[in-house]
Scaffold this motif. Structure first.
Motif, PDB file in Angstrom:
ATOM      1  N   UNK A 375      20.109   8.487  39.536  1.00 60.47           N
ATOM      2  CA  UNK A 375      19.554   9.383  40.542  1.00 60.47           C
ATOM      3  C   UNK A 375      18.710  10.428  39.830  1.00 60.47           C
ATOM      4  N   UNK A 376      17.731  10.936  40.523  1.00 61.21           N
ATOM      5  CA  UNK A 376      16.851  11.939  39.930  1.00 61.21           C
ATOM      6  C   UNK A 376      17.583  13.267  39.820  1.00 61.21           C
ATOM      7  N   UNK A 377      17.509  13.879  38.644  1.00 59.36           N
ATOM      8  CA  UNK A 377      18.148  15.174  38.410  1.00 59.36           C
ATOM      9  C   UNK A 377      17.143  16.130  37.781  1.00 59.36           C
ATOM     10  N   UNK A 378      17.295  17.389  38.100  1.00 59.32           N
ATOM     11  CA  UNK A 378      16.505  18.420  37.431  1.00 59.32           C
ATOM     12  C   UNK A 378      17.459  19.468  36.869  1.00 59.32           C
ATOM     13  N   UNK A 379      16.895  20.525  36.300  1.00 57.29           N
ATOM     14  CA  UNK A 379      17.752  21.539  35.680  1.00 57.29           C
ATOM     15  C   UNK A 379      18.670  22.197  36.702  1.00 57.29           C
ATOM     16  N   UNK A 380      18.196  22.379  37.917  1.00 54.16           N
ATOM     17  CA  UNK A 380      19.041  22.983  38.955  1.00 54.16           C
ATOM     18  C   UNK A 380      20.243  22.101  39.274  1.00 54.16           C
ATOM     19  N   UNK A 381      20.023  20.784  39.256  1.00 56.22           N
ATOM     20  CA  UNK A 381      21.140  19.868  39.507  1.00 56.22           C
ATOM     21  C   UNK A 381      22.197  19.996  38.420  1.00 56.22           C
ATOM     22  N   UNK A 382      21.771  20.153  37.174  1.00 55.87           N
ATOM     23  CA  UNK A 382      22.730  20.305  36.073  1.00 55.87           C
ATOM     24  C   UNK A 382      23.462  21.637  36.160  1.00 55.87           C
ATOM     25  N   UNK A 383      22.744  22.670  36.534  1.00 54.20           N
ATOM     26  CA  UNK A 383      23.396  23.978  36.708  1.00 54.20           C
ATOM     27  C   UNK A 383      24.467  23.885  37.795  1.00 54.20           C
ATOM     28  N   UNK A 384      24.159  23.164  38.862  1.00 57.50           N
ATOM     29  CA  UNK A 384      25.139  22.991  39.944  1.00 57.50           C
ATOM     30  C   UNK A 384      26.375  22.245  39.431  1.00 57.50           C
ATOM     31  N   UNK A 385      26.174  21.211  38.614  1.00 55.89           N
ATOM     32  CA  UNK A 385      27.311  20.471  38.048  1.00 55.89           C
ATOM     33  C   UNK A 385      28.170  21.391  37.190  1.00 55.89           C
ATOM     34  N   UNK A 386      27.531  22.192  36.358  1.00 58.30           N
ATOM     35  CA  UNK A 386      28.275  23.135  35.509  1.00 58.30           C
ATOM     36  C   UNK A 386      29.040  24.144  36.356  1.00 58.30           C
ATOM     37  N   UNK A 387      28.406  24.641  37.401  1.00 55.96           N
ATOM     38  CA  UNK A 387      29.070  25.604  38.278  1.00 55.96           C
ATOM     39  C   UNK A 387      30.270  24.973  38.977  1.00 55.96           C
TER      40      UNK A 387
END
Length: 395
Positions: A375-387
């Motif tokens: 799936x397409x991910x960007x930096x915001x998606x990774x920040x959401x995963x970390x959060x």
């Protein structure tokens, strides 16, 4: 079905007491640089002395380089390669966990090529060296791999993960010549691995298989192996943690880790590894398997909508209902059974204010794995995963 490439050049000897074969197997030279960890466990448990004796019996001399730390660095690689050149070593033997095996591959590459290891790295600061996009002119010298943990599967893949401390870059890289020529996997060497490390390295192997199964470059051979790894680890890792001296459990886990390494060769890891590499690039004391485990629930939850059928098959392999959401149930159950449910990002000094930097680092250094993520991910998606991971652990 997509076209694919299958290249597996490693000669593998697997089984209890397989290490004894080192005294009589054909070796790729008469003098080796023996690369092992700085922690000294190979000496304490007698593995190093035994390997040296077996090499001598096989008319092979060895020079020991025992300076490899967890999350090995480019400086250690360059130092090892310099020693190997000075001593006239013809091949490199890695003895230990994934760090020692990975370092041995990188040292073998630099034993054949000039300059510094990081000059050849294709991303981030590797592209900013004096000779941009420098490519190794010569293949790596032969590599022999003898793992003492059941985790990375580095004995059957070409990948080597090295950190450049100055710029907080932890990069996986490899080529055809960095496959080990010979691998010896003896489960008895794993009997000395502490319980926590057994759990963390076992989860590393688990995620190698899961990610290879979900990667967009998956192929039929890898699919079959990956599902077997997932089933095997779900059954045997809790037992290896509960009964560390159980040879059968250690044997099953040794094969699962090796098999997962083959999966990495036939398919690939995905951005789960990119994000963990960012964490341990900034926090080198963080064990790789621990980092992957702490991210896993939040990360794979985010992938559910993209690959529900594959998630369901992973759940089935774990003994759960063949439903996508059941994979997360099985994952959390496994993490609990091996005693890792209490891991927290905060315990390793990782704070929410650093999440944007970590997300950017994942793309800058290991961005190529995002192209293989389903799936397409960007930096915001990774920040959401970390959060999300942070909330799960702190609540």
């Amino acid at each position: 079905m997509r076209p694919f490439r299958w290249y597996m050049p490693t000669c593998l000897h697997f089984g209890v007491d397989a290490l004894d074969l080192l005294s009589r197997l054909p070796l790729p030279g008469k003098k080796a640089l023996l690369v092992t960890g700085a922690g000294g466990s190979a000496r304490r448990f007698g593995h190093l002395e035994r390997v040296l004796a077996l090499l001598e019996e096989n008319a092979c001399k060895a020079v020991v380089f025992d300076k490899i730390h967890p999350n090995p660095t480019s400086t250690q690689v360059d130092e090892g390669a310099m020693l190997a050149r000075e001593e006239g070593c013809e091949f490199v033997l890695g003895l230990g966990g994934g760090s020692s095996l990975d370092a041995s591959k990188s040292i073998a590459l630099m034993l054949s090529n000039e300059g510094a290891y990081w000059d050849y790295m294709p991303t981030a600061t590797g592209k900013n060296t004096v000779e941009k996009n420098k490519v190794p002119k010569h293949p790596a010298k032969p590599i022999v791999a003898i793992p003492t943990t059941s985790g990375t599967g580095s004995e059957t893949d070409p990948w080597t993960v090295i950190t450049r401390l100055e710029s907080h870059e932890k990069l996986g890289w490899g080529c055809d010549s960095t496959f080990p020529q010979l691998a010896i996997v003896d489960p008895k060497l794993m009997l000395s691995v502490p319980v926590a490390m057994t759990a963390m390295t076992g989860m590393d192997a688990f995620f190698h298989a899961v990610e290879a199964y979900l990667a967009t470059c998956h192929q039929p051979g890898c699919d079959a192996l990956a599902l077997d790894v997932v089933a095997r680890i779900a059954k045997w890792l809790p037992r290896a943690v509960e009964k560390p001296q159980d040879v059968e459990a250690r044997t099953q886990m040794a094969w699962a880790a090796t098999e997962a390494g083959i999966c990495e060769s036939l398919s690939s890891c995905i951005s789960h590894h990119s994000l963990e590499h960012a964490l341990s690039a900034f926090h080198p004391e963080l064990p790789h398997g621990a980092g992957l485990t702490m991210l896993s629930s939040a990360y794979f939850s985010s992938l559910l909508p993209a690959v529900p059928e594959r998630m369901a098959e992973l759940a089935r392999a774990m003994g759960q209902k063949a439903q996508a959401e059941a994979f997360l149930v099985g994952l959390k159950k496994l993490i609990f059974e091996v005693g890792l449910e209490g891991l927290k990002l905060s315990d390793y000094g990782i704070r929410p204010e650093a999440f944007p930097v970590l997300a950017k680092n994942a793309f800058d250094v290991m961005g190529f794995l995002f192209k293989l993520t389903p799936m397409k991910q960007d930096e915001n998606a990774l920040i959401h995963i970390l959060q999300q991971a942070w909330r799960e652990q702190e609540e």
